[in-house]
Write a protein that holds these residues in place. Structure first.
Motif, PDB file in Angstrom:
ATOM      1  N   HIS A   1      42.944 -28.188  10.803  1.00  0.00           N
ATOM      2  CA  HIS A   1      41.970 -29.311  10.970  1.00  0.00           C
ATOM      3  C   HIS A   1      42.604 -30.641  11.616  1.00  0.00           C
TER       4      HIS A   1
ATOM      5  N   VAL B   1      43.342 -18.991  -2.535  1.00  0.00           N
ATOM      6  CA  VAL B   1      42.333 -19.843  -2.237  1.00  0.00           C
ATOM      7  C   VAL B   1      43.013 -21.222  -1.595  1.00  0.00           C
ATOM      8  N   GLU B   2      43.577 -21.876  -2.781  1.00  0.00           N
ATOM      9  CA  GLU B   2      44.297 -23.142  -2.279  1.00  0.00           C
ATOM     10  C   GLU B   2      45.140 -23.174  -0.954  1.00  0.00           C
ATOM     11  N   LYS B   3      45.950 -22.019  -0.858  1.00  0.00           N
ATOM     12  CA  LYS B   3      47.035 -21.903   0.281  1.00  0.00           C
ATOM     13  C   LYS B   3      45.859 -21.670   1.536  1.00  0.00           C
ATOM     14  N   THR B   4      44.871 -21.045   1.316  1.00  0.00           N
ATOM     15  CA  THR B   4      44.136 -20.775   2.552  1.00  0.00           C
ATOM     16  C   THR B   4      43.430 -22.126   2.896  1.00  0.00           C
ATOM     17  N   ILE B   5      42.920 -23.096   1.867  1.00  0.00           N
ATOM     18  CA  ILE B   5      42.278 -24.279   2.096  1.00  0.00           C
ATOM     19  C   ILE B   5      43.209 -25.341   2.712  1.00  0.00           C
ATOM     20  N   GLY B   6      44.652 -25.179   2.308  1.00  0.00           N
ATOM     21  CA  GLY B   6      45.728 -25.949   2.827  1.00  0.00           C
ATOM     22  C   GLY B   6      45.914 -25.530   4.320  1.00  0.00           C
ATOM     23  N   THR B   7      45.821 -24.342   4.556  1.00  0.00           N
ATOM     24  CA  THR B   7      46.104 -24.322   5.925  1.00  0.00           C
ATOM     25  C   THR B   7      45.040 -24.428   6.707  1.00  0.00           C
ATOM     26  N   ILE B   8      43.680 -24.419   6.223  1.00  0.00           N
ATOM     27  CA  ILE B   8      42.397 -24.886   6.927  1.00  0.00           C
ATOM     28  C   ILE B   8      42.713 -26.362   7.325  1.00  0.00           C
ATOM     29  N   LEU B   9      43.211 -27.095   6.162  1.00  0.00           N
ATOM     30  CA  LEU B   9      43.140 -28.543   6.316  1.00  0.00           C
ATOM     31  C   LEU B   9      44.052 -28.847   7.210  1.00  0.00           C
TER      32      LEU B   9
END
Length: 159
Positions: free
Chosen positions: A83, A72-80
């Motif tokens: 962005h 989840v952290e990697k996914t959020i990092g990728t999304i950020l």
């Protein structure tokens, strides 16, 4: 800040019966609170999410090893990161549009200056043309006065 769901909404979310979720609350396996006679469940209680459902797979989070949390952290990092790239591209696009607008504005101002100069030139040439016409008319009248009688006498003598 914690997010709380009603017990019925939580039961529907995890795909369990109301009674099963109530049993989990009674045993203390799920963090809960009671307000105004209604039971609320902390939405972060992911231990009881189903690992698979009829509609497809759901991410199973192992809270002890943290594998799901890292995902989840990697996914959020990728999304950020994506962005940030979108924001940077937007900023570059805005800057390009501003530059293009400035170029068009400068070109328009230059064309306006040329138009004003051309209008002044046309006005000057029109004034000169009118002055030349007046001078030509004056010269015609002068020519007729000076040479008109001589031409008439000479034309009459040749006949």
């Amino acid at each position: 800040m914690k997010t709380w769901l009603s017990i019925r909404a939580y039961a529907k979310l995890v795909g369990k019966d109301f009674d099963e979720v109530l049993a989990l609350v009674d045993s203390g396996e799920i963090v809960s609170k009671e307000e105004d006679g209604e039971i609320f469940i902390e939405a972060d209680s992911q231990r009881h999410l189903p690992s698979a459902s009829a509609g497809g797979e759901v991410l199973k989070v192992d809270l002890e090893t943290g594998d799901g949390i890292q995902f989840v952290e990697k996914t959020i990092g990728t999304i950020l990161t994506m962005h940030e790239k979108v924001v940077d591209a937007k900023d570059e696009t805005l800057q390009a549009l501003k530059n293009e607008n400035q170029f068009l504005k400068d070109a328009l101002m230059s064309m306006q200056e040329l138009y004003d100069e051309d209008r002044k030139t046309i006005e000057t040439l029109s004034n000169e043309l009118n002055a030349t016409r007046e001078e030509l008319e004056f010269m015609k009248r002068k020519y007729k006065l000076m040479w008109g009688k001589v031409v008439e006498k000479h034309a009459g003598a040749e006949k």
